[in-house]
Design a protein around this motif. Structure first.
Motif, PDB file in Angstrom:
ATOM      1  N   CYS A  30       0.827  -1.216   0.000  1.00  0.00           N
ATOM      2  CA  CYS A  30       0.000   0.000   0.000  1.00  0.00           C
ATOM      3  C   CYS A  30       0.857   1.262   0.000  1.00  0.00           C
ATOM      4  O   CYS A  30       0.482   2.270  -0.599  1.00  0.00           O
ATOM      5  CB  CYS A  30      -0.961  -0.015   1.181  1.00  0.00           C
ATOM      6  N   GLN A  31       2.012   1.214   0.637  1.00  0.00           N
ATOM      7  CA  GLN A  31       2.923   2.361   0.602  1.00  0.00           C
ATOM      8  C   GLN A  31       3.410   2.614  -0.818  1.00  0.00           C
ATOM      9  O   GLN A  31       3.436   3.756  -1.284  1.00  0.00           O
ATOM     10  CB  GLN A  31       4.107   2.129   1.541  1.00  0.00           C
ATOM     11  N   VAL A  32       3.784   1.546  -1.522  1.00  0.00           N
ATOM     12  CA  VAL A  32       4.257   1.693  -2.899  1.00  0.00           C
ATOM     13  C   VAL A  32       3.129   2.186  -3.803  1.00  0.00           C
ATOM     14  O   VAL A  32       3.301   3.127  -4.585  1.00  0.00           O
ATOM     15  CB  VAL A  32       4.834   0.357  -3.433  1.00  0.00           C
ATOM     16  N   LEU A  33       1.959   1.570  -3.700  1.00  0.00           N
ATOM     17  CA  LEU A  33       0.824   1.960  -4.548  1.00  0.00           C
ATOM     18  C   LEU A  33       0.362   3.387  -4.296  1.00  0.00           C
ATOM     19  O   LEU A  33      -0.002   4.103  -5.217  1.00  0.00           O
ATOM     20  CB  LEU A  33      -0.349   1.006  -4.332  1.00  0.00           C
ATOM     21  N   TRP A  39      -2.132   3.771   3.027  1.00  0.00           N
ATOM     22  CA  TRP A  39      -3.240   3.794   2.056  1.00  0.00           C
ATOM     23  C   TRP A  39      -4.523   3.900   2.854  1.00  0.00           C
ATOM     24  O   TRP A  39      -4.715   3.172   3.831  1.00  0.00           O
ATOM     25  CB  TRP A  39      -3.240   2.505   1.229  1.00  0.00           C
ATOM     26  N   THR A  40      -5.405   4.790   2.458  1.00  0.00           N
ATOM     27  CA  THR A  40      -6.677   4.956   3.144  1.00  0.00           C
ATOM     28  C   THR A  40      -7.708   4.027   2.513  1.00  0.00           C
ATOM     29  O   THR A  40      -7.827   3.967   1.293  1.00  0.00           O
ATOM     30  CB  THR A  40      -7.161   6.414   3.029  1.00  0.00           C
ATOM     31  N   SER A  41      -8.450   3.304   3.343  1.00  0.00           N
ATOM     32  CA  SER A  41      -9.449   2.371   2.806  1.00  0.00           C
ATOM     33  C   SER A  41     -10.831   2.669   3.379  1.00  0.00           C
ATOM     34  O   SER A  41     -10.972   3.200   4.475  1.00  0.00           O
ATOM     35  CB  SER A  41      -9.065   0.931   3.108  1.00  0.00           C
ATOM     36  N   TYR A  42     -11.827   2.307   2.596  1.00  0.00           N
ATOM     37  CA  TYR A  42     -13.237   2.512   2.902  1.00  0.00           C
ATOM     38  C   TYR A  42     -13.916   1.207   2.502  1.00  0.00           C
ATOM     39  O   TYR A  42     -14.049   0.926   1.313  1.00  0.00           O
ATOM     40  CB  TYR A  42     -13.728   3.692   2.060  1.00  0.00           C
ATOM     41  N   ALA A  43     -14.261   0.374   3.453  1.00  0.00           N
ATOM     42  CA  ALA A  43     -14.747  -0.977   3.141  1.00  0.00           C
ATOM     43  C   ALA A  43     -16.269  -1.028   3.013  1.00  0.00           C
ATOM     44  O   ALA A  43     -16.983  -0.509   3.866  1.00  0.00           O
ATOM     45  CB  ALA A  43     -14.300  -1.944   4.222  1.00  0.00           C
ATOM     46  N   PHE A  73      -8.138  -1.019 -11.247  1.00  0.00           N
ATOM     47  CA  PHE A  73      -7.717   0.334 -11.560  1.00  0.00           C
ATOM     48  C   PHE A  73      -8.148   0.727 -12.964  1.00  0.00           C
ATOM     49  O   PHE A  73      -8.536  -0.125 -13.769  1.00  0.00           O
ATOM     50  CB  PHE A  73      -6.197   0.447 -11.415  1.00  0.00           C
ATOM     51  N   CYS A  74      -8.077   2.009 -13.249  1.00  0.00           N
ATOM     52  CA  CYS A  74      -8.357   2.508 -14.589  1.00  0.00           C
ATOM     53  C   CYS A  74      -7.178   2.138 -15.482  1.00  0.00           C
ATOM     54  O   CYS A  74      -6.024   2.425 -15.146  1.00  0.00           O
ATOM     55  CB  CYS A  74      -8.543   4.019 -14.554  1.00  0.00           C
ATOM     56  N   GLY A  75      -7.451   1.505 -16.612  1.00  0.00           N
ATOM     57  CA  GLY A  75      -6.398   1.128 -17.536  1.00  0.00           C
ATOM     58  C   GLY A  75      -5.779   2.312 -18.252  1.00  0.00           C
ATOM     59  O   GLY A  75      -4.689   2.214 -18.800  1.00  0.00           O
ATOM     60  N   GLY A  76      -6.462   3.465 -18.228  1.00  0.00           N
ATOM     61  CA  GLY A  76      -5.934   4.657 -18.890  1.00  0.00           C
ATOM     62  C   GLY A  76      -4.986   5.466 -18.027  1.00  0.00           C
ATOM     63  O   GLY A  76      -3.836   5.694 -18.392  1.00  0.00           O
ATOM     64  N   CYS A  77      -5.445   5.872 -16.854  1.00  0.00           N
ATOM     65  CA  CYS A  77      -4.629   6.751 -16.007  1.00  0.00           C
ATOM     66  C   CYS A  77      -3.996   6.021 -14.822  1.00  0.00           C
ATOM     67  O   CYS A  77      -3.129   6.566 -14.153  1.00  0.00           O
ATOM     68  CB  CYS A  77      -5.460   7.927 -15.496  1.00  0.00           C
ATOM     69  N   GLY A  78      -4.422   4.786 -14.549  1.00  0.00           N
ATOM     70  CA  GLY A  78      -3.815   4.001 -13.483  1.00  0.00           C
ATOM     71  C   GLY A  78      -4.367   4.221 -12.094  1.00  0.00           C
ATOM     72  O   GLY A  78      -3.896   3.626 -11.137  1.00  0.00           O
ATOM     73  N   THR A  79      -5.394   5.054 -11.949  1.00  0.00           N
ATOM     74  CA  THR A  79      -5.975   5.291 -10.625  1.00  0.00           C
ATOM     75  C   THR A  79      -6.556   4.007 -10.064  1.00  0.00           C
ATOM     76  O   THR A  79      -7.378   3.366 -10.718  1.00  0.00           O
ATOM     77  CB  THR A  79      -7.101   6.345 -10.705  1.00  0.00           C
ATOM     78  N   GLN A  80      -6.129   3.633  -8.845  1.00  0.00           N
ATOM     79  CA  GLN A  80      -6.728   2.457  -8.208  1.00  0.00           C
ATOM     80  C   GLN A  80      -8.129   2.827  -7.749  1.00  0.00           C
ATOM     81  O   GLN A  80      -8.339   3.837  -7.095  1.00  0.00           O
ATOM     82  CB  GLN A  80      -5.911   1.966  -7.028  1.00  0.00           C
ATOM     83  N   ILE A  81      -9.098   1.979  -8.090  1.00  0.00           N
ATOM     84  CA  ILE A  81     -10.492   2.224  -7.748  1.00  0.00           C
ATOM     85  C   ILE A  81     -10.910   1.362  -6.560  1.00  0.00           C
ATOM     86  O   ILE A  81     -11.617   1.805  -5.667  1.00  0.00           O
ATOM     87  CB  ILE A  81     -11.426   1.950  -8.943  1.00  0.00           C
ATOM     88  N   LYS A  82     -10.484   0.099  -6.561  1.00  0.00           N
ATOM     89  CA  LYS A  82     -10.840  -0.784  -5.445  1.00  0.00           C
ATOM     90  C   LYS A  82      -9.842  -1.926  -5.321  1.00  0.00           C
ATOM     91  O   LYS A  82      -9.073  -2.183  -6.243  1.00  0.00           O
ATOM     92  CB  LYS A  82     -12.260  -1.326  -5.603  1.00  0.00           C
ATOM     93  N   ALA A  83      -9.872  -2.550  -4.178  1.00  0.00           N
ATOM     94  CA  ALA A  83      -9.052  -3.735  -3.919  1.00  0.00           C
ATOM     95  C   ALA A  83      -9.928  -4.751  -3.216  1.00  0.00           C
ATOM     96  O   ALA A  83     -10.853  -4.396  -2.481  1.00  0.00           O
ATOM     97  CB  ALA A  83      -7.854  -3.394  -3.054  1.00  0.00           C
ATOM     98  N   GLN A  84      -9.653  -6.015  -3.464  1.00  0.00           N
ATOM     99  CA  GLN A  84     -10.464  -7.083  -2.901  1.00  0.00           C
ATOM    100  C   GLN A  84      -9.545  -8.253  -2.564  1.00  0.00           C
ATOM    101  O   GLN A  84      -8.665  -8.599  -3.336  1.00  0.00           O
ATOM    102  CB  GLN A  84     -11.492  -7.496  -3.948  1.00  0.00           C
ATOM    103  N   SER A  85      -9.731  -8.844  -1.384  1.00  0.00           N
ATOM    104  CA  SER A  85      -8.927 -10.009  -1.022  1.00  0.00           C
ATOM    105  C   SER A  85      -9.821 -11.186  -0.712  1.00  0.00           C
ATOM    106  O   SER A  85     -11.018 -11.032  -0.460  1.00  0.00           O
ATOM    107  CB  SER A  85      -8.020  -9.690   0.171  1.00  0.00           C
ATOM    108  N   ASP A  86      -9.217 -12.390  -0.739  1.00  0.00           N
ATOM    109  CA  ASP A  86      -9.963 -13.609  -0.414  1.00  0.00           C
ATOM    110  C   ASP A  86     -10.586 -13.495   0.961  1.00  0.00           C
ATOM    111  O   ASP A  86     -10.022 -12.980   1.881  1.00  0.00           O
ATOM    112  CB  ASP A  86      -9.027 -14.823  -0.416  1.00  0.00           C
TER     113      ASP A  86
END
Length: 86
Positions: A30-33, A39-43, A73-86
């Motif tokens: 999350c630090q790298v991304l 990284w701030t998250s909103y679940a 993420f957006c394939g154009g600008c690279g903005t991460q939109i969401k993350a999901q884990s098992d």
């Protein structure tokens, strides 16, 4: 309901419910991304996310915990939109 967009505005989404949890993640990924100390998250529940415009690219990996994480993420600008884990 909340709405959001990526930087280039090609991807738009709606959140249909209030967050179940908010937090900050300090893991190395999350630090790298985020280019920051955290990284701030909103679940929310998966059905409460609705993509209203555009398409999301994704990247799935094992961060070392044995659980798969998929980041969307957006394939154009690279903005991460969401993350999901098992």
């Amino acid at each position: 309901m909340m709405t959001g967009t990526c930087f280039c505005k090609a991807v738009r989404y709606e959140l249909l419910a209030e967050s179940q949890m908010q937090g900050l993640c300090y893991c190395t990924d999350c630090q790298v991304l985020g280019g920051s100390s955290h990284w701030t998250s909103y679940a929310i529940a998966i059905p409460d996310f609705r993509l209203t415009e555009g398409e999301l690219a994704s990247y799935t990996y094992d961060p070392g915990s044995g659980r798969q994480v998929t980041r969307y993420f957006c394939g154009g600008c690279g903005t991460q939109i969401k993350a999901q884990s098992d």
